[in-house]
Write a protein that holds these residues in place. Structure first.
Motif, PDB file in Angstrom:
ATOM      1  N   UNK A 244     -13.227  -1.078   8.801  1.00  0.00           N
ATOM      2  CA  UNK A 244     -12.173  -0.953   7.804  1.00  0.00           C
ATOM      3  C   UNK A 244     -12.333  -2.141   6.858  1.00  0.00           C
TER       4      UNK A 244
ATOM      5  N   UNK B  28     -10.031   6.091   1.296  1.00  0.00           N
ATOM      6  CA  UNK B  28      -9.806   4.989   0.352  1.00  0.00           C
ATOM      7  C   UNK B  28      -8.341   4.965  -0.087  1.00  0.00           C
ATOM      8  N   UNK B  29      -7.755   3.783  -0.064  1.00  0.00           N
ATOM      9  CA  UNK B  29      -6.392   3.624  -0.558  1.00  0.00           C
ATOM     10  C   UNK B  29      -6.328   2.424  -1.482  1.00  0.00           C
ATOM     11  N   UNK B  30      -5.532   2.580  -2.546  1.00  0.00           N
ATOM     12  CA  UNK B  30      -5.404   1.506  -3.527  1.00  0.00           C
ATOM     13  C   UNK B  30      -3.941   1.111  -3.637  1.00  0.00           C
ATOM     14  N   UNK B  31      -3.697  -0.179  -3.532  1.00  0.00           N
ATOM     15  CA  UNK B  31      -2.335  -0.694  -3.668  1.00  0.00           C
ATOM     16  C   UNK B  31      -2.341  -1.965  -4.491  1.00  0.00           C
TER      17      UNK B  31
ATOM     18  N   UNK C 273      -2.663  -8.512  -8.347  1.00  0.00           N
ATOM     19  CA  UNK C 273      -3.966  -7.861  -8.442  1.00  0.00           C
ATOM     20  C   UNK C 273      -3.938  -6.551  -7.686  1.00  0.00           C
ATOM     21  N   UNK C 274      -5.117  -6.090  -7.281  1.00  0.00           N
ATOM     22  CA  UNK C 274      -5.206  -4.809  -6.575  1.00  0.00           C
ATOM     23  C   UNK C 274      -5.678  -5.034  -5.139  1.00  0.00           C
ATOM     24  N   UNK C 275      -5.124  -4.219  -4.255  1.00  0.00           N
ATOM     25  CA  UNK C 275      -5.593  -4.207  -2.871  1.00  0.00           C
ATOM     26  C   UNK C 275      -6.253  -2.854  -2.634  1.00  0.00           C
ATOM     27  N   UNK C 276      -7.482  -2.863  -2.157  1.00  0.00           N
ATOM     28  CA  UNK C 276      -8.223  -1.627  -1.919  1.00  0.00           C
ATOM     29  C   UNK C 276      -8.686  -1.634  -0.462  1.00  0.00           C
ATOM     30  N   UNK C 277      -8.484  -0.532   0.237  1.00  0.00           N
ATOM     31  CA  UNK C 277      -8.891  -0.420   1.636  1.00  0.00           C
ATOM     32  C   UNK C 277      -9.719   0.835   1.806  1.00  0.00           C
ATOM     33  N   UNK C 278     -10.726   0.773   2.638  1.00  0.00           N
ATOM     34  CA  UNK C 278     -11.452   2.002   2.963  1.00  0.00           C
ATOM     35  C   UNK C 278     -12.210   1.850   4.266  1.00  0.00           C
ATOM     36  N   UNK C 279     -12.565   3.003   4.846  1.00  0.00           N
ATOM     37  CA  UNK C 279     -13.433   3.034   6.017  1.00  0.00           C
ATOM     38  C   UNK C 279     -14.865   3.068   5.531  1.00  0.00           C
TER      39      UNK C 279
ATOM     40  N   UNK D 268       0.841  -1.203   0.000  1.00  0.00           N
ATOM     41  CA  UNK D 268       0.000   0.000   0.000  1.00  0.00           C
ATOM     42  C   UNK D 268       0.872   1.248   0.000  1.00  0.00           C
TER      43      UNK D 268
END
Lengths: 83, 83
Positions: free
Chosen positions: B4, A38-41, B41-47, A10
């Protein structure tokens, strides 16, 4: 022994994440206003042959330091799962 | 309540994954021959604010279906973590 390694790379907290901002804007436009920060990694997965779980984690960390993550701008988390 | 959300979006198994192949080749060149079956691939995180864990998972699935993942070529996994 074979392990399945999951790496999550990330953008480092505090650095600009334009892709995350773009996704956050798109989610708002799609009527998902409750998603913030939002964060994209990148997610990287692979099989790894190693003697044990700790050897697998050590090898995976070396791969992150050398190739998978940018040590200046990114942080990573490693999960080691017996296969 | 705030959760999260961690989303992992990976190329569907069996479809071409040129980025995974490139990383696998680079790992071999860097003397990590034990890493195989590499996928990127992609890792996406958000609240996410939601009433409970199951409402949060439902909203996250809707976001994946509408924006975060390509339903034709990608699979996704969602993790909901109380914050």
């Amino acid at each position: 022994m074979t392990f399945r390694i999951h790496v999550r790379v990330m953008p480092r907290r505090g650095l600009l994440d334009p892709q995350g901002q773009a996704v956050e804007g798109a989610l708002k436009a799609l009527k998902f206003p409750d998603a913030t920060n939002v964060h994209v990694g990148r997610a990287i997965e692979f099989d790894l042959v190693a003697a044990d779980q700790s050897a697998a984690a050590t090898a995976a960390r070396a791969m992150c330091a050398k190739l998978l993550a940018n040590p200046v701008t990114e942080d990573y988390e490693i999960e080691v799962e017996p296969k």
